[in-house]
Design a protein around this motif. Structure first.
Motif, PDB file in Angstrom:
ATOM      1  N   TYR A  50      32.684  47.859  48.196  1.00 48.42           N
ATOM      2  CA  TYR A  50      32.573  47.553  46.765  1.00 48.42           C
ATOM      3  C   TYR A  50      32.956  48.777  45.934  1.00 48.42           C
ATOM      4  O   TYR A  50      33.807  48.702  45.067  1.00 48.42           O
ATOM      5  CB  TYR A  50      31.148  47.109  46.405  1.00 48.42           C
ATOM      6  CG  TYR A  50      30.747  45.781  46.966  1.00 48.42           C
ATOM      7  CD1 TYR A  50      31.580  44.664  46.838  1.00 48.42           C
ATOM      8  CD2 TYR A  50      29.544  45.614  47.630  1.00 48.42           C
ATOM      9  CE1 TYR A  50      31.219  43.436  47.356  1.00 48.42           C
ATOM     10  CE2 TYR A  50      29.170  44.388  48.151  1.00 48.42           C
ATOM     11  CZ  TYR A  50      30.009  43.305  48.016  1.00 48.42           C
ATOM     12  OH  TYR A  50      29.655  42.091  48.530  1.00 48.42           O
ATOM     13  N   CYS A 116      27.384  31.692  39.752  1.00 49.21           N
ATOM     14  CA  CYS A 116      28.757  31.599  40.268  1.00 49.21           C
ATOM     15  C   CYS A 116      29.542  30.423  39.689  1.00 49.21           C
ATOM     16  O   CYS A 116      30.732  30.565  39.403  1.00 49.21           O
ATOM     17  CB  CYS A 116      28.743  31.519  41.788  1.00 49.21           C
ATOM     18  SG  CYS A 116      28.115  33.010  42.587  1.00 49.21           S
ATOM     19  N   CYS A 119      30.813  31.669  36.408  1.00 46.82           N
ATOM     20  CA  CYS A 119      31.332  33.035  36.374  1.00 46.82           C
ATOM     21  C   CYS A 119      32.851  33.013  36.479  1.00 46.82           C
ATOM     22  O   CYS A 119      33.415  32.291  37.299  1.00 46.82           O
ATOM     23  CB  CYS A 119      30.747  33.864  37.504  1.00 46.82           C
ATOM     24  SG  CYS A 119      31.386  35.552  37.576  1.00 46.82           S
ATOM     25  N   ARG A 121      34.786  35.124  37.708  1.00 41.89           N
ATOM     26  CA  ARG A 121      35.304  35.721  38.940  1.00 41.89           C
ATOM     27  C   ARG A 121      35.162  34.780  40.134  1.00 41.89           C
ATOM     28  O   ARG A 121      35.680  35.078  41.207  1.00 41.89           O
ATOM     29  CB  ARG A 121      34.569  37.027  39.203  1.00 41.89           C
ATOM     30  CG  ARG A 121      35.140  37.877  40.295  1.00 41.89           C
ATOM     31  CD  ARG A 121      36.514  38.366  39.939  1.00 41.89           C
ATOM     32  NE  ARG A 121      36.442  39.355  38.893  1.00 41.89           N
ATOM     33  CZ  ARG A 121      37.177  40.456  38.862  1.00 41.89           C
ATOM     34  NH1 ARG A 121      38.034  40.689  39.823  1.00 41.89           N
ATOM     35  NH2 ARG A 121      37.096  41.301  37.868  1.00 41.89           N
ATOM     36  N   CYS A 125      35.974  36.655  44.040  1.00 41.99           N
ATOM     37  CA  CYS A 125      34.876  37.610  43.923  1.00 41.99           C
ATOM     38  C   CYS A 125      34.527  38.185  45.289  1.00 41.99           C
ATOM     39  O   CYS A 125      34.203  37.449  46.222  1.00 41.99           O
ATOM     40  CB  CYS A 125      33.655  36.921  43.313  1.00 41.99           C
ATOM     41  SG  CYS A 125      32.183  37.953  43.266  1.00 41.99           S
ATOM     42  N   ASP A 126      34.568  39.503  45.407  1.00 40.84           N
ATOM     43  CA  ASP A 126      34.223  40.147  46.670  1.00 40.84           C
ATOM     44  C   ASP A 126      32.742  39.979  46.998  1.00 40.84           C
ATOM     45  O   ASP A 126      32.368  39.904  48.176  1.00 40.84           O
ATOM     46  CB  ASP A 126      34.562  41.639  46.606  1.00 40.84           C
ATOM     47  CG  ASP A 126      36.060  41.889  46.682  1.00 40.84           C
ATOM     48  OD1 ASP A 126      36.762  41.000  47.191  1.00 40.84           O
ATOM     49  OD2 ASP A 126      36.514  42.960  46.251  1.00 40.84           O
ATOM     50  N   GLN A 128      30.867  37.361  46.394  1.00 42.60           N
ATOM     51  CA  GLN A 128      30.742  36.042  47.013  1.00 42.60           C
ATOM     52  C   GLN A 128      31.185  36.082  48.476  1.00 42.60           C
ATOM     53  O   GLN A 128      30.458  35.662  49.376  1.00 42.60           O
ATOM     54  CB  GLN A 128      31.615  35.035  46.271  1.00 42.60           C
ATOM     55  CG  GLN A 128      31.038  34.461  45.006  1.00 42.60           C
ATOM     56  CD  GLN A 128      31.955  33.400  44.420  1.00 42.60           C
ATOM     57  OE1 GLN A 128      33.156  33.372  44.687  1.00 42.60           O
ATOM     58  NE2 GLN A 128      31.399  32.519  43.610  1.00 42.60           N
ATOM     59  N   ARG A 164      25.381  41.033  36.019  1.00 43.60           N
ATOM     60  CA  ARG A 164      26.185  40.882  37.238  1.00 43.60           C
ATOM     61  C   ARG A 164      26.589  42.215  37.848  1.00 43.60           C
ATOM     62  O   ARG A 164      27.099  42.261  38.971  1.00 43.60           O
ATOM     63  CB  ARG A 164      27.444  40.082  36.930  1.00 43.60           C
ATOM     64  CG  ARG A 164      27.180  38.678  36.436  1.00 43.60           C
ATOM     65  CD  ARG A 164      28.474  38.032  35.983  1.00 43.60           C
ATOM     66  NE  ARG A 164      28.267  36.703  35.414  1.00 43.60           N
ATOM     67  CZ  ARG A 164      29.156  36.067  34.678  1.00 43.60           C
ATOM     68  NH1 ARG A 164      30.316  36.655  34.397  1.00 43.60           N
ATOM     69  NH2 ARG A 164      28.910  34.870  34.195  1.00 43.60           N
ATOM     70  N   VAL A 217      33.072  42.279  40.992  1.00 46.51           N
ATOM     71  CA  VAL A 217      32.235  41.126  40.644  1.00 46.51           C
ATOM     72  C   VAL A 217      32.640  40.638  39.254  1.00 46.51           C
ATOM     73  O   VAL A 217      33.672  41.022  38.740  1.00 46.51           O
ATOM     74  CB  VAL A 217      30.733  41.501  40.707  1.00 46.51           C
ATOM     75  CG1 VAL A 217      30.322  41.827  42.123  1.00 46.51           C
ATOM     76  CG2 VAL A 217      30.430  42.682  39.792  1.00 46.51           C
ATOM     77  N   GLY A 218      31.817  39.809  38.642  1.00 47.72           N
ATOM     78  CA  GLY A 218      32.158  39.274  37.330  1.00 47.72           C
ATOM     79  C   GLY A 218      31.507  40.017  36.187  1.00 47.72           C
ATOM     80  O   GLY A 218      31.274  39.432  35.128  1.00 47.72           O
ATOM     81  N   THR A 221      34.925  41.108  32.325  1.00 43.56           N
ATOM     82  CA  THR A 221      35.897  40.011  32.264  1.00 43.56           C
ATOM     83  C   THR A 221      36.794  40.188  31.051  1.00 43.56           C
ATOM     84  O   THR A 221      36.466  40.915  30.112  1.00 43.56           O
ATOM     85  CB  THR A 221      35.188  38.640  32.194  1.00 43.56           C
ATOM     86  OG1 THR A 221      34.247  38.649  31.113  1.00 43.56           O
ATOM     87  CG2 THR A 221      34.468  38.329  33.490  1.00 43.56           C
TER      88      THR A 221
END
Length: 823
Positions: A50, A116, A119, A121, A125-126, A128, A164, A217-218, A221
């Motif tokens: 991450y 999610c 969201c 992303r 999304c990594d 997720q 998030r 992540v989200g 944005t």
């Protein structure tokens, strides 16, 4: 600080000695200084990350990359911040590593909201993906999650959802390390920590979109893309930004005949994986209601709509009415190489007029072209960068970032004149003449004692020096010097100083030109005093007369004369140009919008944007790149080259260059700067491209049609996708008034990805000529598994979870056709 790439020896410049280690039972040899995460990637072993990013310094903040290293006092170590050692034995998926990684993911999800479905992303999304593949599968935490005010706008284009955020600090580190500006920071400490702009400020950096793109992540944005689409609804096309002449690579994401967003597409030689906000968000003009959609012809003093046949007839008749030496053409810098080539052929070949030019500045010399040896990537390895009378921060933001990268690698910056980089300059000099004189008068180098490094201007205690002799000594240290200057700035003495220093490629002179394809237009011969390829007119006459039937080899009127108040011409063609002080008797305009000049024209022909046609452009360091067509032309607009081709037909000549590929092939046969050029040079291998530029090196592959092998770069794009059976999609189509046509070869993106598996063999063509400037417009991303074969690891065990294939009913006319590579 640990380095993310192999270190080099100070004296020889070669790689330091290699080391051999074992990862999950597989031996691998890598350069000393390589991180474990990169060594594992060489074996095709994925380690989730991450906080790690290959363009940022390792920080080891999130710990999701933990691995088990044998014979260590603390065997659980972060793979993104640990360098390999000889004989090291690493386990990425044994019980200890799996248990530790599950615990890290569980902690990251303690306060992460379960939103999610809403969201932005979701689907790319990594968090997720890695939770499903490496997470525990069930959380033991039942406490109330923390909450923040939702959707906080922190900049013009960036929206923050603090709930998030997983505190990977990629965005903060980008601002600190890459943009080198105070953009985002960490506010408070401990459980109260949050990301945000400095108190009392707004995050209005011109590079802010990159933080959205690298956020795993989200949390961050884009305001322009927020709630606009899902990634699986998009069709993706490789292209090149035309906001300036840097030539940054990008991916055009299309949804229902409309550009949904631009994303960067990593090309280390040019953009280093970054985009400025001007390029990233500069797509709204494409679907603007102000676009010209139909040809216009002046009747009774008014411009009225007409058919293409009628408009071209009027244009041809008007141009033929005047003598050749009274007809001219001016092109704006957004015109493609193909359009520039046909414009030269139209003027010098068909109409017999030498009066053609495009925007060019004072740096252009009539005698011979400047010796521009520098490449953009040369800024990375330069020991000195001299910015002469220009402002890359304002005109070429990508070059601004590249200069800052050179500074971080210990290059010293000399600024001549005030610009956006002045605050980073080690030295400020009054003029180039003063610097040249000081360099010439430097005494012989004397032996010195220890030289302690002083703080740089952007560091605490640092300052900019005005010592002229010290600035000249910087140029004496090494011949790896890059001079960055503008075509609008006089360059008297610049070449002489570069020759005196002895600079060689990829260093030397780097000229910032006026527009996206100014360099390409010069090389296509859109000049009053040169033939294509910078050839002298008299010497090129025979070859072009043979190929085109005629060639006007005289010198014509230049840009200033044709667009100024003393314009001597009676008829003109303006292509993507809006400057004209004196209107001639007859004026033809090719453009996207109805400008003040277009409103005075006798014929106005609607042109297509760069995403509505296949075309090539040549950037400021001479790299030739391809833009793929991503949309059908808006209304009745046509590509510039196609308009010029049809105009030539009305003037009595039917050329054999009726496709963009044929035009480029003719360029390759006649232009000495493009030897044997062909669209085959732009074929790309089968690969999975990533939703965000660096994920090809760090994480999860996702379906992206720009990763499908390109055998026909000039083939029509996949237009509106057929019905996939989704009721939501069908309703949204009806609301949008969208009726997808029956297009031969048309497939839904997901079906296309599944059918091709993104690993089709590529037709083998002869390798490019060594040293060729032509480059396939795809980022250097390694292939990955098909999205139809993605797997998820749940609770430490892996199991296959193939995505369901999309079944689409097709009519006979919609059956896919086999594409054949043109010779």
């Amino acid at each position: 600080m640990l380095q993310s790439r192999p270190r080099r020896q100070e004296n020889g410049g070669g790689l330091m000695s290699d080391v051999t280690l074992t990862i999950d039972g597989q031996p691998v040899t890598v350069a000393k200084g390589t991180l474990i995460v990169e060594a594992a990637r060489k074996l095709g072993i994925e380690i989730p990350v991450y906080c790690y990013h290959p363009k940022l310094a390792p920080v080891g903040a999130c710990r999701v990359c933990v691995v088990d290293v044998e014979n260590q006092r603390r065997p659980i170590m972060p793979a993104c911040a640990t360098e390999v050692m000889e004989g090291m034995v690493v386990h990425t998926r044994n019980a200890a590593a799996t248990r530790a990684r599950e615990g890290v993911i569980e902690l990251l999800l303690i306060n992460h909201p379960l939103d999610c479905p809403v969201c932005d992303r979701a689907g790319e999304c990594d968090l997720q993906d890695f939770t499903l593949r490496y997470g525990h599968g069930q959380s033991r935490f039942t406490e109330t999650k923390r909450h923040f005010e939702k959707s906080k706008q922190i900049g013009k284009e960036v929206i923050l959802d603090r709930e998030r955020c997983i505190m990977c600090m990629r965005c903060v580190r980008f601002c600190d390390e890459v943009a080198m500006e105070e953009g985002l920071t960490i506010i408070e400490r401990g459980t109260k920590s949050e990301i945000g702009p400095f108190p009392g400020r707004s995050f209005d950096s011109q590079f802010s979109g990159n933080t959205v793109e690298i956020c795993p992540v989200g949390a961050l944005t884009s305001r322009s893309y927020r709630f606009k689409s899902r990634p699986w609804e998009l069709q993706n096309y490789a292209s090149v930004c035309n906001g300036c002449a840097t030539g940054c690579n990008l991916t055009v994401d299309v949804r229902y005949y409309e550009v949904a967003r631009f994303r960067s597409r990593c090309n280390d030689a040019i953009d280093d994986g970054w985009l400025c906000d001007r390029g990233r968000y500069g797509y709204k003009f494409i679907s603007s209601p102000e676009r010209l959609k139909k040809p216009l012809v002046r009747k009774d003093g008014q411009l009225v709509e007409a058919t293409w046949a009628e408009a071209l007839e009027v244009a041809a008749a008007g141009l033929k009415k005047f003598p050749a030496d009274k007809v001219g053409a001016v092109a704006g810098p957004r015109l493609s190489n193909e359009g520039g080539w046909l414009l030269t052929r139209l003027m010098r070949g068909l109409l017999g007029s030498p009066n053609l030019d495009h925007r060019r500045g004072l740096a252009f010399r009539e005698g011979e072209p400047l010796k521009l040896t520098a490449k953009i990537e040369g800024l990375d390895t330069a020991t000195a960068i001299v910015v002469v009378g220009c402002d890359p921060t304002r005109t070429n933001p990508g070059i601004d970032l590249r200069i800052k990268k050179g500074l971080r690698r210990q290059a010293e910056l000399i600024c001549i004149g005030e610009n956006g980089l002045s605050g980073y300059a080690d030295y400020r000099v009054g003029s180039l003449a003063e610097l040249s004189e000081a360099y010439a008068n430097l005494p012989e180098e004397e032996k010195k004692g220890l030289n302690y490094p002083r703080p740089r201007p952007w560091e605490a205690g640092g300052s900019t020096s005005t010592d002229l002799e010290k600035a000249a000594k910087v140029l004496k240290k090494s011949n790896r010097v890059v001079f960055v200057f503008s075509e609008d700035h006089p360059v008297e003495g610049l070449e002489a100083l570069a020759e005196q220093i002895g600079v060689e490629a990829p260093h030397g002179l780097l000229m910032l030109v006026a527009g996206a394809n100014s360099v390409g237009l010069r090389e296509m011969g859109v000049l009053p005093v040169f033939a294509p390829g910078w050839q002298k007119l008299a010497e090129a006459k025979e070859a072009y007369s043979t190929a085109w039937g005629a060639f006007a080899s005289g010198e014509g009127a230049d840009y200033a004369a044709m667009t100024g108040s003393s314009n001597p011409l009676q008829a003109m063609v303006l292509v993507a140009e809006d400057k004209l002080e004196k209107k001639p008797e007859f004026l033809v305009v090719l453009d996207l919008f109805s400008s003040a000049i277009a409103k005075q024209a006798d014929v106005v022909l609607p042109a297509s944007s760069f995403v509505e046609q296949v075309m090539t452009m040549t950037n400021l360091d001479g790299t030739v790149q391809l833009c793929r067509q991503a949309l059908p032309p808006l209304g009745e607009s046509l590509p510039d080259w196609q308009i010029l081709y049809r105009l030539a037909e009305k003037l009595g000549q039917k050329w054999d260059t009726d496709t963009a590929a044929k035009i480029f092939a003719q360029i390759g046969s006649l232009n000495p700067l493009y030897p044997a050029a062909s669209y085959n040079d732009f074929q790309t291998e089968a690969a999975v491209h990533w939703s965000y530029p660096q994920q090809g090196k760090i994480g999860t592959p996702r379906a992206d049609l720009s990763g499908i092998p390109v055998h026909r770069p000039d083939a029509a794009p996949w237009m509106g996708a057929p019905d996939t059976g989704s009721k939501v999609e069908r309703v949204s189509r009806l609301l949008a008034g969208d009726q997808p046509p029956a297009v031969p070869g048309q497939l839904d993106p997901r079906q296309m990805a599944t059918r091709l598996s993104l690993v089709l063999p590529v037709v083998q063509d002869p390798p490019p000529v060594p040293g060729s400037r032509i480059t396939a417009s795809a980022g250097p991303q390694a292939p990955g598994p098909s999205p139809a074969n993605r797997y998820h690891a749940i609770g430490g065990g892996a199991r296959e979870l193939p995505l369901p294939a999309v079944q689409i009913k097709q009519t006979e006319a919609e059956q896919p056709v086999q594409e054949v590579t043109e010779a």
